[in-house]
Design a protein around this motif. Structure first.
Motif, short mmCIF file in Angstrom:
data_model
loop_
_atom_site.label_atom_id
_atom_site.label_comp_id
_atom_site.label_asym_id
_atom_site.label_seq_id
_atom_site.Cartn_x
_atom_site.Cartn_y
_atom_site.Cartn_z
N UNK A 67 2.14 4.53 -11.20
CA UNK A 67 2.78 3.35 -11.75
C UNK A 67 2.54 2.18 -10.79
N UNK A 68 2.79 0.98 -11.29
CA UNK A 68 2.63 -0.22 -10.48
C UNK A 68 3.99 -0.87 -10.31
N UNK A 69 4.59 -0.71 -9.11
CA UNK A 69 5.95 -1.23 -8.90
C UNK A 69 6.00 -2.75 -8.99
N UNK A 70 7.08 -3.29 -9.58
CA UNK A 70 7.23 -4.75 -9.63
C UNK A 70 7.48 -5.32 -8.23
N UNK A 71 7.25 -6.60 -8.07
CA UNK A 71 7.38 -7.26 -6.77
C UNK A 71 8.79 -7.13 -6.21
N UNK A 72 9.81 -7.23 -7.07
CA UNK A 72 11.19 -7.19 -6.60
C UNK A 72 11.54 -5.87 -5.91
N UNK A 73 10.80 -4.81 -6.25
CA UNK A 73 11.10 -3.51 -5.65
C UNK A 73 10.84 -3.52 -4.14
N UNK A 74 9.91 -4.36 -3.68
CA UNK A 74 9.65 -4.46 -2.24
C UNK A 74 10.83 -5.11 -1.51
#
Length: 195
Positions: A67-74
């Motif tokens: 999957x490709x995590x969204x930016x906010x997850x960082x």
């Protein structure tokens, strides 16, 4: 991938001795001496950690994306790691509120660290590493707490801890977090959490 899996197996077998055979661990420490046991334990842990890091570096060259995590997850991961480091500090410093209330703050730190990295990374290697650490820490925490209940262990109240010990744990968390975010993560893993 093989080096990564070997490192994880060695790490979890070693760190599960107290979980599955606490009497054997205590007997071995008494027979060989606590210092010798800790030295051997530390050396094997370092070797296992080196295998995990080397294996991860190799697998990262050809990632398998799940999957490709969204930016906010960082950003959320950065906050969770800061909280995890506070629990690490609470585990290392004697008589902190967290240690007195939960008994095993290091395992809570591992849970938070693993979860933070799971939500912010999406490769198969990340799932294997951080998923295994998350499962191991959840199981370990549950087993230790159950043993404590059976043994009648009573956790202390927060009034018994002191402000300076909690402050030391907080300072440890802040200093460690800044060191990891701005230098160590890039130097050791090769990836900056700021990118």
């Amino acid at each position: 991938m093989l080096i990564l899996v070997v490192g994880l197996v060695i790490f979890f077998v070693l760190h599960s001795i107290r979980l599955v055979a606490p009497q054997w661990r205590e007997t071995s420490m008494a027979r060989h001496g606590a210092m010798r046991w800790k030295m051997r334990f530390g050396m094997v842990t370092l070797i296992a950690t080196a295998f995990i890091v080397m294996g991860y570096m190799q697998v990262r060259l050809e990632p398998v994306w799940l999957w490709f995590p969204p930016v906010w997850s960082r950003h959320l991961a950065g906050l969770l790691v800061l909280v995890a480091l506070f629990f690490v500090g609470s585990a290392l410093v004697p008589n902190t509120t967290m240690k007195n209330k939960v008994g095993y703050p290091m395992l809570i730190a591992v849970k938070l660290w693993a979860f933070a990295h799971l939500i912010s990374n999406g490769t198969l290697a990340d799932l294997i590493i951080f998923g295994s650490f998350l499962v191991w820490s959840i199981v370990s925490f549950a087993v230790y707490r159950r043993r404590d209940r059976k043994a009648g262990v009573v956790y202390k109240t927060s009034e018994e801890s002191t402000v300076p010990t909690n402050l030391i744990a907080f300072v440890f968390a802040m200093v460690s977090w800044f060191a990891i975010v701005f230098y160590l993560h890039q130097a050791i893993i090769g990836v900056s959490p700021l990118v």
